[in-house]
Design a protein around this motif. Structure first.
Motif, mmCIF file in Angstrom:
data_model
loop_
_atom_site.group_PDB
_atom_site.id
_atom_site.type_symbol
_atom_site.label_atom_id
_atom_site.label_comp_id
_atom_site.label_asym_id
_atom_site.label_seq_id
_atom_site.Cartn_x
_atom_site.Cartn_y
_atom_site.Cartn_z
ATOM 1 N N THR A 98 1.007 3.905 -3.130
ATOM 2 C CA THR A 98 0.686 5.438 -2.938
ATOM 3 C C THR A 98 1.890 6.221 -3.226
ATOM 4 O O THR A 98 1.649 7.252 -3.883
ATOM 5 N N THR A 107 7.816 11.829 -2.389
ATOM 6 C CA THR A 107 7.485 10.349 -2.452
ATOM 7 C C THR A 107 8.168 9.746 -1.284
ATOM 8 O O THR A 107 7.499 8.740 -0.534
ATOM 9 N N VAL A 118 6.091 10.314 1.938
ATOM 10 C CA VAL A 118 4.953 9.585 1.957
ATOM 11 C C VAL A 118 4.935 8.034 2.348
ATOM 12 O O VAL A 118 4.375 7.612 3.298
ATOM 13 N N PHE A 159 2.151 6.654 -6.991
ATOM 14 C CA PHE A 159 0.949 7.697 -7.400
ATOM 15 C C PHE A 159 1.727 8.710 -7.261
ATOM 16 O O PHE A 159 1.333 9.865 -8.063
ATOM 17 N N VAL A 160 1.999 9.143 -6.102
ATOM 18 C CA VAL A 160 2.451 10.462 -5.676
ATOM 19 C C VAL A 160 3.718 11.294 -6.767
ATOM 20 O O VAL A 160 3.551 12.242 -7.257
ATOM 21 N N LYS A 200 0.695 -1.222 -0.067
ATOM 22 C CA LYS A 200 -0.232 -0.056 0.155
ATOM 23 C C LYS A 200 0.800 1.225 0.094
ATOM 24 O O LYS A 200 0.624 2.180 -0.764
ATOM 25 N N SER A 201 1.780 1.193 0.630
ATOM 26 C CA SER A 201 2.634 2.432 0.688
ATOM 27 C C SER A 201 3.419 2.664 -0.303
ATOM 28 O O SER A 201 3.656 3.755 -1.023
ATOM 29 N N TYR A 254 3.842 6.490 5.527
ATOM 30 C CA TYR A 254 2.711 5.232 5.575
ATOM 31 C C TYR A 254 3.266 3.960 6.200
ATOM 32 O O TYR A 254 2.639 3.207 6.977
#
Length: 405
Positions: free
Chosen positions: A354, A384, A387, A357-358, A350-351, A391
């Motif tokens: 994410t 990134t 994030v 995407f960033v 998930k991290s 996360y």
């Protein structure tokens, strides 16, 4: 841990960093901006193999060290895993050679060099990591010093016969890596944990189940930290890549000086305590990062002029991007070790998604607004890293409510 060992490891690591920075100064002064850009591009291609396949296998084997030790099994249990890996790499190389025979035969030698470099880098990191995590810290750090000396030596040796270029830099790194692996394998084969007769086998399904979440994480890390090279070089911005890569590497090496010493000394504590040491690990890591950032901010011009050349001084602020991106790797590395120990590698997916995407959104925004230059390339990288680190910390906190980061 004895203070004498901490002091000794710290001193040797400082010598390693000095040699790495000397190597950086040597090739940045003797190589054109264009060839520097090509070097960073090819190095990124080489690392792609590590990101997709080899880094996860390294994590898998490091996480099994004390399980093998407790059960009286030998480190030779990992040989079967690595024979399978080498066969896979050889197959990839053969496919690549066949494709280039049809498209452009001139790039075959380059392909061979970058594949061999990826493989030797993995084997060196694996064997050195095993030795260090079994608390043979002196052996691990002195082998790194030896490799750094070799790298500088081979660069000047090749410079004597050839003009400095991307291939000369890559070949000097490859040569030092191959010799280092030969030495490390000899040293690890003399450990009692290697001589044990009992050998445990690992199923491919077990390895794949463990590895694919980390593989995804490593690929995203590769894209966010080095993806700009893969994008900008084909678009003709080779010199921009050369400038950013060179100056940010100064910051990366500075942060890496602290993170490598720290990790070498205290990552084994994470394994030994089954992750209970993480709170202490993260606290002092953050203090180290803050210290490096302060020094880099106030002395950036001086540092860049000393470690590269005067032509890079006007870009000296870029070293802060290198510091923060490596700091992200420092923290992410510790958090990932904890997740591997707790068999929670799936949680990294998930991290990393994410983070990817960033990175893509922020880089696309820069490109769409025409703001891609040496001073903005690092923005998507930093975002990134922040994030992903945040996360992973959140995931660990939710898994263990008693852990306060």
């Amino acid at each position: 841990m004895k203070k004498s060992i901490i002091f000794e490891v710290g001193i040797v690591r400082i010598l390693v960093v000095i040699l790495q920075l000397f190597f950086l100064k040597a090739y940045s002064n003797n190589t054109t901006l264009y060839e520097l850009g090509v070097y960073y591009f090819l190095f990124t291609l080489s690392y792609s193999l590590n990101a997709f396949v080899l880094v996860p296998l390294d994590y898998f084997q490091q996480s099994k060290i004390y399980t093998l030790k407790e059960n009286g099994n030998s480190l030779r249990s990992f040989i079967g895993v690595n024979i399978w890996v080498l066969k896979l790499i050889f197959l990839i190389l053969c496919i690549g050679v066949v494709i280039l025979l049809l498209l452009n035969i001139e790039y075959i030698t380059t392909l061979i060099v970058i594949v061999l470099l990826a493989t030797s880098t993995y084997l060196v990191n694996l064997t050195r990591g095993l030795i260090n995590n079994l608390e043979n810290r002196r052996v691990a750090i002195y082998s790194l010093l030896f490799e750094s000396i070799l790298k500088v030596g081979f660069y000047y040796l090749y410079m004597y016969f050839f003009k400095s270029s991307s291939k000369v830099i890559l070949c000097s790194i490859l040569s030092s890596s191959l010799i280092s692996f030969a030495l490390l394998y000899y040293l690890i084969s003399r450990l009692e944990d290697f001589k044990n007769r009992k050998v445990q086998s690992f199923s491919r399904s077990e390895i794949l189940k463990f590895s694919y979440p980390i593989s995804l994480s490593a690929v995203v890390n590769w894209i966010q930290l080095q993806g700009y090279r893969m994008i900008l070089v084909p678009f003709g911005l080779v010199e921009v890549v050369g400038i950013y890569g060179t100056v940010s590497n100064v910051g990366t090496n500075g942060m890496n000086a602290f993170s490598t010493i720290y990790s070498q000394l205290f990552i084994p504590n994470l394994y030994k305590t089954q992750g209970k040491y993480l709170k202490t690990y993260i606290l002092y890591a953050l203090l180290s990062i803050f210290g490096v950032l302060v020094v880099s901010y106030f002395l950036s011009d001086l540092i860049v002029s000393i470690l590269t050349s005067q032509k890079f001084v006007k870009y000296s602020a870029i070293i802060l991007f290198g510091v923060v991106s490596e700091a992200g790797n420092f923290l992410i590395g510790g958090l990932t070790v904890y997740l591997t120990i707790k068999n929670l590698t799936y949680a990294t997916m998930k991290s990393t998604l994410t983070g990817l995407f960033v990175f893509l959104i922020s880089f696309a925004a820069l490109y769409a607004t025409g703001n891609v230059n040496v001073f903005t390339i690092g923005i998507p990288i930093i975002l990134t890293q922040l994030v992903i680190t945040g996360y992973l910390a959140y995931i660990i906190y939710t898994e263990n409510k008693k852990l306060i980061l």
